[in-house]
Structures are given as C-alpha cells and as structure tokens.
Motif scaffolding. Structure first.
Motif, PDB file in Angstrom:
ATOM      1  N   MET A  12      -1.732  18.850   5.239  1.00 51.58           N
ATOM      2  CA  MET A  12      -0.410  18.436   5.717  1.00 51.58           C
ATOM      3  C   MET A  12       0.568  19.601   5.838  1.00 51.58           C
ATOM      4  O   MET A  12       1.484  19.566   6.640  1.00 51.58           O
ATOM      5  N   TYR A  46      -7.781  -2.613   3.421  1.00 46.29           N
ATOM      6  CA  TYR A  46      -6.335  -2.325   3.388  1.00 46.29           C
ATOM      7  C   TYR A  46      -6.096  -0.836   3.103  1.00 46.29           C
ATOM      8  O   TYR A  46      -5.328  -0.173   3.807  1.00 46.29           O
ATOM      9  N   LYS A  94       0.802  -3.599  11.711  1.00 49.22           N
ATOM     10  CA  LYS A  94       0.894  -3.485  10.246  1.00 49.22           C
ATOM     11  C   LYS A  94       1.699  -4.644   9.661  1.00 49.22           C
ATOM     12  O   LYS A  94       1.369  -5.160   8.598  1.00 49.22           O
ATOM     13  N   HIS A 145      -1.201   5.964  -4.526  1.00 49.57           N
ATOM     14  CA  HIS A 145      -1.011   6.553  -3.201  1.00 49.57           C
ATOM     15  C   HIS A 145      -0.473   7.974  -3.341  1.00 49.57           C
ATOM     16  O   HIS A 145      -0.944   8.905  -2.697  1.00 49.57           O
ATOM     17  N   ARG A 191       0.286  -7.322   7.020  1.00 47.54           N
ATOM     18  CA  ARG A 191       0.927  -7.632   5.734  1.00 47.54           C
ATOM     19  C   ARG A 191       1.198  -9.131   5.611  1.00 47.54           C
ATOM     20  O   ARG A 191       1.050  -9.706   4.528  1.00 47.54           O
TER      21      ARG A 191
HETATM   22  C1  HEM Z   1      -0.816  13.527   3.376  1.00 47.57           C
HETATM   23  C2  HEM Z   1      -1.269  12.373   3.194  1.00 47.57           C
HETATM   24  C3  HEM Z   1      -0.492  11.098   3.333  1.00 47.57           C
HETATM   25  C4  HEM Z   1       0.776  10.878   3.749  1.00 47.57           C
HETATM   26  C5  HEM Z   1       1.818  11.886   4.180  1.00 47.57           C
HETATM   27  C6  HEM Z   1       0.994   9.446   3.690  1.00 47.57           C
HETATM   28  C7  HEM Z   1       2.161   8.820   4.041  1.00 47.57           C
HETATM   29  C8  HEM Z   1       2.357   7.479   4.073  1.00 47.57           C
HETATM   30  C9  HEM Z   1       3.587   6.831   4.439  1.00 47.57           C
HETATM   31  C10 HEM Z   1       4.877   7.533   4.834  1.00 47.57           C
HETATM   32  C11 HEM Z   1       3.388   5.507   4.341  1.00 47.57           C
HETATM   33  C12 HEM Z   1       4.444   4.454   4.551  1.00 47.57           C
HETATM   34  C13 HEM Z   1       4.184   3.480   5.658  1.00 47.57           C
HETATM   35  C14 HEM Z   1       4.817   3.786   6.982  1.00 47.57           C
HETATM   36  O1  HEM Z   1       6.008   4.107   7.010  1.00 47.57           O
HETATM   37  O2  HEM Z   1       4.111   3.676   8.019  1.00 47.57           O
HETATM   38  C15 HEM Z   1       2.028   5.321   3.940  1.00 47.57           C
HETATM   39  C16 HEM Z   1       1.442   4.102   3.747  1.00 47.57           C
HETATM   40  C17 HEM Z   1       0.158   3.932   3.327  1.00 47.57           C
HETATM   41  N1  HEM Z   1      -0.758   4.903   3.030  1.00 47.57           N
HETATM   42 FE1  HEM Z   1      -0.438   6.869   3.088  1.00 47.57          FE
HETATM   43  N2  HEM Z   1      -0.143   8.845   3.256  1.00 47.57           N
HETATM   44  C18 HEM Z   1      -1.073   9.826   3.013  1.00 47.57           C
HETATM   45  C19 HEM Z   1      -2.332   9.668   2.528  1.00 47.57           C
HETATM   46  C20 HEM Z   1      -2.908   8.461   2.282  1.00 47.57           C
HETATM   47  C21 HEM Z   1      -4.242   8.281   1.749  1.00 47.57           C
HETATM   48  C22 HEM Z   1      -5.221   9.393   1.418  1.00 47.57           C
HETATM   49  C23 HEM Z   1      -4.440   6.947   1.670  1.00 47.57           C
HETATM   50  C24 HEM Z   1      -5.664   6.224   1.179  1.00 47.57           C
HETATM   51  C25 HEM Z   1      -6.791   6.306   1.775  1.00 47.57           C
HETATM   52  C26 HEM Z   1      -3.245   6.279   2.137  1.00 47.57           C
HETATM   53  C27 HEM Z   1      -3.067   4.926   2.220  1.00 47.57           C
HETATM   54  C28 HEM Z   1      -1.908   4.299   2.612  1.00 47.57           C
HETATM   55  C29 HEM Z   1      -1.738   2.867   2.671  1.00 47.57           C
HETATM   56  C30 HEM Z   1      -2.762   1.819   2.315  1.00 47.57           C
HETATM   57  C31 HEM Z   1      -0.437   2.645   3.115  1.00 47.57           C
HETATM   58  C32 HEM Z   1       0.217   1.300   3.364  1.00 47.57           C
HETATM   59  C33 HEM Z   1       1.060   0.897   2.177  1.00 47.57           C
HETATM   60  C34 HEM Z   1       1.695  -0.450   2.445  1.00 47.57           C
HETATM   61  O3  HEM Z   1       2.695  -0.463   3.144  1.00 47.57           O
HETATM   62  O4  HEM Z   1       1.190  -1.443   1.954  1.00 47.57           O
HETATM   63  N3  HEM Z   1      -2.337   7.230   2.491  1.00 47.57           N
HETATM   64  N4  HEM Z   1       1.423   6.531   3.782  1.00 47.57           N
END
Ligand code: HEM
Length: 345
Positions: free
Chosen positions: A158, A255, A298, A145, A302
């Motif tokens: 971003m 997912y 979410k 990630h 999960r």
């Molecule tokens: C600038 C880009 C990104 C930022 C700032 C970011 C930030 C975050 C944050 C803060 C979470 C934590 C969950 C929450 O608090 O809601 C999260 C979860 C997640 N992100 Fe990202 N994300 C980025 C890009 C991506 C990309 C490109 C992917 C894949 C396609 C991705 C896939 C996920 C997934 C699958 C989770 C869930 C993880 C879990 O809790 O199981 N993210 N992201």
C-alpha cells in the motif's frame, strides 16, 4: 475550476487510506456520520474532500468543503486536509496531534483503530434495539481487520514499497484461496438458497486470477506457483467448512474475502497498477465492474447478512463471528508467511 489530475488524487487518497485510516474516520464522525466505523477517502475536488463512510446503516458518500475555500494547487490539498483534521478534532473534543504524523491502527496500544469501538460491552444492541448483524460482524472483527491491513507485507504494497514480485506472490496465494472458496461457495449455493443471493456469478474471481497469473508469470504459471503454509491452512479450513455444509461458516469466509476485495482491494489495485504500470491485465482480479455499483452491491450484501443473522440463534451467530475472525487471522498469517519467504529469498 480546474480539476486535480488523476495521479494527484490517487496520491492523496492512497496516502490518506494507507497512513491515515483513523483520521478518515475522525473526519467522517465530525462531519455528518457520528457512528462511522470506517471511512475511505475517494476523491479530491477544488471545493471539497470526498469520502465513502460506513456506519451501521450502510455506506454513504460524504463531501466536506475545504475550510480555506476553493483550492487549485497540489500543496493546498495537504494544507486543507490537515485543517479538516484539526477542525474534526475540535468538533469532537479530541486533542490534536502535535505534528501531523501518520498514525496507523496496527500499533499495539490501539488495535481498534478507525475510532470505532469493535468490542463494545454489548455488541449486539444499540440504544434503539438490536444492532444489524452486518454491523455486529464489522465491529467485532475490525481489530482483526486492522491487523490484516497493517501486516508489513500488505502495508509495504500500500505504501508503494512492495516489489512487483511481491504482488505476483500475493496473486498466486489468491489462486489457492479462491479455488477453495469458490468451490465451497458454489456447492453451498446449490444446496442452500439462503446462501445463493450472496454469490452472484459476477463475483467469481478464479478466471480473473488465472488470467492475471498468465499475464504476470506466463502460460506455465501453474507449475511456478505454490501456496505458503498459511495459505495451505487457509484453503484447507475453507474446504473443511464447505465439506461440513456449514452455510454460516462458508459465508464467514465469503464475507471476509469479497467485501474486502470490494473495499480495500480497490485501493490495492489502484496502487499496484500505478506503481508497476499494469493495465487491466494483471489486476483483473479487482475488476468487479460486472457487478454494477460496488456501493450498492455491498449495501445489499450487508442487508442480506442482516436477514441471514436473524435466522441464526445466539450461539450460531457467535460461531460465525469467530469464523470471520479466523478468516482475518488466516489472511494476516498469509502476509506474515509471504514476508518471511521474501526475507529468506
Ligand atoms: C491495505 C490493506 C487494506 C486496506 C487499506 C483496507 C481498507 C478497508 C476500508 C477503508 C474498508 C471500509 C469499507 C469501505 O469504505 O468500502 C474496508 C472494509 C473491509 N475490508 Fe479491508 N482493507 C485492507 C485489507 C483487507 C484485508 C487483507 C481483508 C481481509 C481479507 C479485508 C477485509 C475487509 C472487509 C471484509 C471489509 C468490509 C467490512 C464491513 O463493512 O463489513 N481488508 N477495508
């Protein structure tokens, strides 16, 4: 007490979530969630900073009062966030950084970012017994990630230095990915009731992507977009997994995309809308309001993953984990290709 303006809050949370992801986790760990694996700053009030924290139990809203008391001016926010960071370091016995400089998880020495331990020696267990499958997935893929999140093309978006064309190019790639993903998801949902619960109708993105592309490019958008090589490979892999009828494989892709869209994606939407002055047209892809509370969704997702994981044996769980990591790899590769295409233009 006077509230802060929306653009001030968006600026602070955007900066914290873009440049200080690890510090958000540190604050979460110090102020109530010692096992936090992710933490997103969601707001600023005169009294406190607000975060949404993820740990093995799910997501939690966290409000941490400012160390200096109630504030009313924008510069005080920075002062108080730094004070909170310092207080968090002191509580956790972590050395403070000399200067409060951005520290991002993508740097080579620390791919595990977010202060979590994604590759703990025994990712499937905790002192209290087996770890929920959703937590295993998150933790074992968090370094991937961080790589996706930290890819230059994404990071530029971003940080507000991406162009509108960059955003349009990204939406175009989404079209090809979701065309494959939603076809596979629909097929698997029809064949396997265990999967159907992961894919309610309100999750479907393709119509929103088409509307976004029509508004961003024009009615002839379909003739004017093409997948970069990594997107073509990504969509091909999704189709392959769908054609095999491999539920866990489709779920791995499902997912990675949808939970991301519901998490970091929401931040991307805010950033892009603000920078390019887009209304709901152009960012409909990120609008999941029909789902209701995203946090609740979410958490339910999960919980469903945890149950699904219990139906798999160790080998199949490992295979699914590998597919999640592969999905992240495809996303990172798409950003790399978009970056190269931009450099070559
Ligand atoms: C600038 C880009 C990104 C930022 C700032 C970011 C930030 C975050 C944050 C803060 C979470 C934590 C969950 C929450 O608090 O809601 C999260 C979860 C997640 N992100 Fe990202 N994300 C980025 C890009 C991506 C990309 C490109 C992917 C894949 C396609 C991705 C896939 C996920 C997934 C699958 C989770 C869930 C993880 C879990 O809790 O199981 N993210 N992201």
């Amino acid at each position: 007490m006077k509230k802060f303006a929306d653009d001030v809050i968006a600026g602070v949370t955007g900066h914290m979530n873009g440049d200080h992801t690890e510090d958000n986790v540190l604050i979460a760990k110090a102020f109530g969630y010692p096992e936090a694996t992710a933490s997103m700053m969601t707001g600023v009030t005169p009294e406190a900073g607000l975060w949404r924290v993820t740990d093995a139990a799910g997501e939690h809203e966290l409000s941490v009062p400012w160390p200096g008391g109630v504030i009313s001016e924008r510069p005080e926010i920075r002062r108080e966030v730094v004070a909170l960071y310092n207080a968090a370091c002191d509580r956790l016995g972590v050395p403070r950084r000399e200067e409060h400089a951005p520290r991002r998880p993508r740097h080579a020495a620390d791919h595990h970012g977010h202060g979590s331990a994604p590759h703990a020696p025994h990712p499937g267990t905790t002192p209290d017994g087996p770890k929920p499958f959703s937590a295993v997935i998150r933790e074992s893929s968090w370094s991937d990630h961080s790589d996706s999140e930290g890819a230059t093309f994404m990071e530029d978006i971003m940080r507000g230095v991406g162009t509108k064309q960059d955003y349009i190019d990204l939406v175009a790639q989404h079209y090809f990915v979701y065309e494959a993903l939603e076809a596979a998801a629909t097929r698997i949902a029809e064949a396997d009731p265990a999967f159907a619960r992961f894919h309610p109708a309100a999750l479907t993105r393709l119509p929103a992507i088409e509307a976004d592309l029509a508004s961003l490019i024009g009615d002839d958008w379909r003739e004017r977009i093409a997948p970069v090589p990594a997107t073509a490979a990504y969509a091909e892999r999704i189709r392959e997994v769908g054609d095999e009828g491999w539920t866990a494989g489709v779920l791995a892709h499902h997912y990675t995309r949808y939970l991301g869209d519901l998490s970091g994606g929401q931040m991307i939407a805010k950033r892009v809308a603000k920078q390019h002055g887009l209304g709901s047209e152009g960012i409909a892809f990120y609008d999941f309001s029909e789902l209701g509370s995203l946090v609740d969704f979410k958490n339910a997702y999960r919980a469903a993953l945890d149950e699904f994981g219990e139906t798999l044996d160790e080998a199949e769980r490992a295979r699914m984990l590998e597919e999640v990591r592969a999905a992240y790899g495809f996303n990172t590769a798409v950003f790399v290709d978009l970056g190269s295409a931009k450099a070559a233009a």
